[in-house]
Design an enzyme around this catalytic site. Structure first.
Site, PDB file in Angstrom:
ATOM      1  N   MET A  71       1.051  -1.320   0.236  1.00 20.20           N
ATOM      2  CA  MET A  71       0.201  -0.129   0.130  1.00 20.20           C
ATOM      3  C   MET A  71       0.886   1.180   0.057  1.00 20.20           C
ATOM      4  O   MET A  71       0.659   2.072  -0.804  1.00 20.20           O
ATOM      5  CB  MET A  71      -0.855  -0.168   1.299  1.00 20.20           C
ATOM      6  CG  MET A  71      -1.989  -1.120   1.093  1.00 20.20           C
ATOM      7  SD  MET A  71      -3.259  -0.911   2.461  1.00 20.20           S
ATOM      8  CE  MET A  71      -2.287  -1.864   3.780  1.00 20.20           C
ATOM      9  N   THR A  72       1.659   1.311   1.070  1.00 16.68           N
ATOM     10  CA  THR A  72       2.553   2.545   1.153  1.00 16.68           C
ATOM     11  C   THR A  72       3.314   3.008   0.105  1.00 16.68           C
ATOM     12  O   THR A  72       4.204   2.195  -0.379  1.00 16.68           O
ATOM     13  CB  THR A  72       3.395   2.506   2.514  1.00 16.68           C
ATOM     14  OG1 THR A  72       2.439   2.109   3.486  1.00 16.68           O
ATOM     15  CG2 THR A  72       4.083   3.818   2.990  1.00 16.68           C
ATOM     16  N   PRO A 123       6.418   6.078  -1.371  1.00 14.20           N
ATOM     17  CA  PRO A 123       7.275   6.970  -0.817  1.00 14.20           C
ATOM     18  C   PRO A 123       6.442   8.517  -0.976  1.00 14.20           C
ATOM     19  O   PRO A 123       5.810   8.833  -2.191  1.00 14.20           O
ATOM     20  CB  PRO A 123       8.379   7.192  -1.910  1.00 14.20           C
ATOM     21  CG  PRO A 123       8.618   5.633  -2.220  1.00 14.20           C
ATOM     22  CD  PRO A 123       6.959   5.278  -2.410  1.00 14.20           C
ATOM     23  N   GLY A 124       6.272   8.999  -0.026  1.00 12.08           N
ATOM     24  CA  GLY A 124       5.610  10.339  -0.213  1.00 12.08           C
ATOM     25  C   GLY A 124       4.094  10.268   0.236  1.00 12.08           C
ATOM     26  O   GLY A 124       3.133  11.541   0.538  1.00 12.08           O
ATOM     27  N   PHE A 149       8.115   0.266   2.568  1.00 12.93           N
ATOM     28  CA  PHE A 149       7.999  -0.221   3.831  1.00 12.93           C
ATOM     29  C   PHE A 149       7.270  -1.490   3.907  1.00 12.93           C
ATOM     30  O   PHE A 149       6.189  -1.460   4.671  1.00 12.93           O
ATOM     31  CB  PHE A 149       7.285   0.757   4.759  1.00 12.93           C
ATOM     32  CG  PHE A 149       8.084   2.119   4.777  1.00 12.93           C
ATOM     33  CD1 PHE A 149       9.449   2.333   4.952  1.00 12.93           C
ATOM     34  CD2 PHE A 149       7.109   3.428   4.860  1.00 12.93           C
ATOM     35  CE1 PHE A 149      10.035   3.363   5.043  1.00 12.93           C
ATOM     36  CE2 PHE A 149       8.068   4.497   5.130  1.00 12.93           C
ATOM     37  CZ  PHE A 149       9.245   4.600   4.929  1.00 12.93           C
ATOM     38  N   GLU A 199      -6.730  -4.778  11.280  1.00 11.16           N
ATOM     39  CA  GLU A 199      -5.228  -4.429  11.127  1.00 11.16           C
ATOM     40  C   GLU A 199      -4.651  -3.976  12.515  1.00 11.16           C
ATOM     41  O   GLU A 199      -3.768  -4.129  13.201  1.00 11.16           O
ATOM     42  CB  GLU A 199      -4.946  -3.866   9.922  1.00 11.16           C
ATOM     43  CG  GLU A 199      -3.483  -3.532   9.734  1.00 11.16           C
ATOM     44  CD  GLU A 199      -3.060  -2.917   8.540  1.00 11.16           C
ATOM     45  OE1 GLU A 199      -2.002  -2.431   8.180  1.00 11.16           O
ATOM     46  OE2 GLU A 199      -3.870  -2.883   7.436  1.00 11.16           O
ATOM     47  N   GLY A 215      18.755  -0.171  34.462  1.00  6.85           N
ATOM     48  CA  GLY A 215      19.719   0.433  34.681  1.00  6.85           C
ATOM     49  C   GLY A 215      20.562   0.217  33.224  1.00  6.85           C
ATOM     50  O   GLY A 215      19.905   0.262  32.064  1.00  6.85           O
ATOM     51  N   THR A 254      -0.654   5.908  11.813  1.00  5.04           N
ATOM     52  CA  THR A 254       0.238   6.877  13.394  1.00  5.04           C
ATOM     53  C   THR A 254      -0.997   7.283  14.381  1.00  5.04           C
ATOM     54  O   THR A 254      -2.433   7.139  14.136  1.00  5.04           O
ATOM     55  CB  THR A 254       0.888   8.050  12.738  1.00  5.04           C
ATOM     56  OG1 THR A 254      -0.146   9.172  12.167  1.00  5.04           O
ATOM     57  CG2 THR A 254       1.641   7.684  11.753  1.00  5.04           C
TER      58      THR A 254
END
Length: 382
Positions: free
Chosen positions: A126-127, A129-130, A157, A245, A342, A368
Site C-alpha cells: 500500500m505505502t 514514498p511520499g 515499507f 489490522e 539501569g 499513526t
C-alpha cells in the site's frame, strides 16, 4: 481480570502454540534476527501444523476456523516467550483477510492451498514514498490492456516483501476529480513477473526479524485474472480490514507490555544494588504497580474489542481508540521497565532492550497515533 474471551478450543490451541514457540522459535530467534528475516522453512513448518491455515476453508486444506481469537493466541504466546513473529502476523492478520474476502473461485483454487501450507508467502503493498497514511494519494498506476493490466510504480515499507510469492498491490486504475478515493484496485503480482523487482532491505531500528523492503513495478503485466474484487473498489476493501489490522497491532502491544512487566519483575527480584534487591526499593514498587495497573486497563479494553471484532460489531473509531491507547501504554511500559534495568537495559542481550526498540513502530504503522486521533475526533462530530 480478563474477560471471558477464549474457549477451551482456544486454550488447547494455546498449549500447542506455546510448545511450538519454545521448541521451534526461541532456540533460533537470535539467528533469525541476525539474518533479518524468518526462513521459508519456518512458514512451511507452521503450515504443516495447521497454524497458517486456520481461517482457510477446509476444501483448500485449511481449518475452516475464521475466528480472530486464534490469531490473538498466537501473538500472546510469542510475546510470552519474548519473541515476535511479525511477518507471520502480517500474513495472517493483514494480508490473508483480503484473499478470504475477495478471491473468486478460480483464485481460491490457485492460491489457497499454498497459503494454508506455507509454501506461498504473501505481502500487501500500500505505502508509497511520499504518501504514508494518505491512501487516496496513491500514484502507482495500472492501465487496462486487453486481458492484462500494465502496472507501474513503487512501494516502500513492505513487510514480508522480500520472500513474498504473492503481493497484493494497491494501484490506481482510474480517477475522479470529485472523489480522490475512487479508482483504486487490488492486483496480485506474482514472484517472477517481468518488471517486478525488489529493492533494498530497509535497515530498521527494531523488529529485526521482520523483513521490510522496497518494491518496484516497471510495465508489469498483471492478468485481469489476478484482480481481487471489482475494479475501482479497493479503498472500500481497505477500509473494511483496517479495524482488524489496527487490532492486531493493539494485541501485540498489550502482549509485549505484559512480557516487559514480567521480565522486569524477574530482574528486579534478583538484581542487587546497595546491598539489597532492586525490588526492595519503594520507587521500584511504585513504578511497577503503576505499570501493572495500566497494562490491566489496556487488556480489559482490548478484550472487549476482540469480542466485538469477532462478533462483527467493532467500528473503525473504536478500533482506533484501542490502537491509540494500547500502543501508548506499551510505550510507557517498556520505557519505565527498561529504566529499572539501569545500564543493562540498554544492552541488546537483555530482552527489554529489544522490546523497547520493537515498541516504537506500533505508534506509526497501521496508521499513526495522530491518524487515530483524527478518526476518533470525527466519530465525536469534530
Amino acid at each position: 481480570m480478563r474477560a471471558d474471551v477464549f474457549t477451551s478450543d482456544h486454550e488447547d490451541f494455546r498449549h500447542l502454540v506455546r510448545e511450538f514457540v519454545a521448541k521451534e522459535v526461541v532456540p533460533h530467534y537470535a539467528e533469525w534476527e541476525e539474518a533479518g528475516r524468518l526462513p521459508r522453512s519456518f512458514f512451511e513448518r507452521l503450515g504443516s501444523l495447521g497454524l497458517l491455515g486456520m481461517a482457510v476453508p477446509e476444501d483448500y486444506g485449511g481449518g475452516g476456523q475464521a475466528d480472530y481469537r486464534y490469531n490473538v493466541v498466537l501473538q500472546e504466546e510469542a510475546a510470552r516467550a519474548l519473541v515476535t513473529l511479525g511477518t507471520v502476523r502480517t500474513q495472517l492478520d493483514v494480508v490473508l483477510p483480503y484473499f478470504l474476502a475477495y478471491a473468486d473461485r478460480e483464485q481460491r483454487a490457485r492460491w489457497f492451498p499454498g497459503l494454508a501450507s506455507g509454501t506461498l508467502l504473501s505481502a500487501i503493498a500500500m505505502t508509497e514514498p511520499g504518501t504514508g497514511s494518505d491512501l487516496a494519494g496513491i500514484r502507482t498506476t495500472a492501465v487496462r490492456d486487453g486481458d492484462t493490466y500494465v502496472l507501474n510504480g513503487a512501494k516502500t515499507f513492505i513487510t514480508g516483501g522480500l520472500l513474498a510469492d504473492l503481493v497484493i498491490v494497491v494501484a490506481r486504475t482510474g480517477s475522479d476529480p470529485q472523489d480522490r478515493r475512487a479508482g483504486l484496485t487490488l492486483l496480485v503480482v506474482e514472484d517472477g513477473m517481468p518488471g517486478f523487482t525488489r529493492g533494498r532491505v530497509l535497515d530498521k531500528m527494531g523488529i529485526k526479524v521482520q523483513d521490510t523492503v522496497e518494491l518496484a513495478f516497471d510495465d508489469v503485466r498483471v492478468p485481469v485474472a489476478n484482480r481481487l474484487g471489482e475494479e475501482g473498489r479497493a479503498f472500500t476493501y481497505l477500509g473494511h480490514n483496517l479495524p482488524q489490522e489496527r487490532m492486531t497491532v493493539a494485541v501485540g502491544s498489550v502482549a509485549q507490555s505484559r512480557a516487559a512487566l514480567e521480565t522486569t519483575l524477574d530482574y528486579v527480584r534478583q538484581r542487587k544494588v546497595f546491598g539489597t534487591t532492586v525490588a526492595a526499593f519503594q520507587n521500584t514498587k511504585f513504578e511497577l504497580a503503576a505499570v501493572a495497573a495500566e497494562v490491566e486497563a489496556a487488556q480489559a479494553m482490548l478484550d472487549q474489542a476482540v469480542l466485538a471484532l469477532v462478533g462483527g460489531s467493532l467500528s473503525g473509531a473504536d478500533a482506533a481508540k484501542v490502537k491509540l491507547f494500547c500502543t501508548e501504554v506499551q510505550a510507557r511500559t517498556v520505557d519505565r521497565c527498561l529504566q529499572l534495568f539501569g545500564g543493562y537495559g540498554y544492552m541488546l542481550e537483555y530482552p527489554i532492550a529489544r522490546l523497547y526498540a520493537d515498541a516504537r513502530i506500533t505508534r506509526i504503522y497501521a496508521g499513526t497515533s495522530e491518524v487515530m486521533k483524527v478518526i476518533i475526533a470525527k466519530s465525536l462530530g469534530l
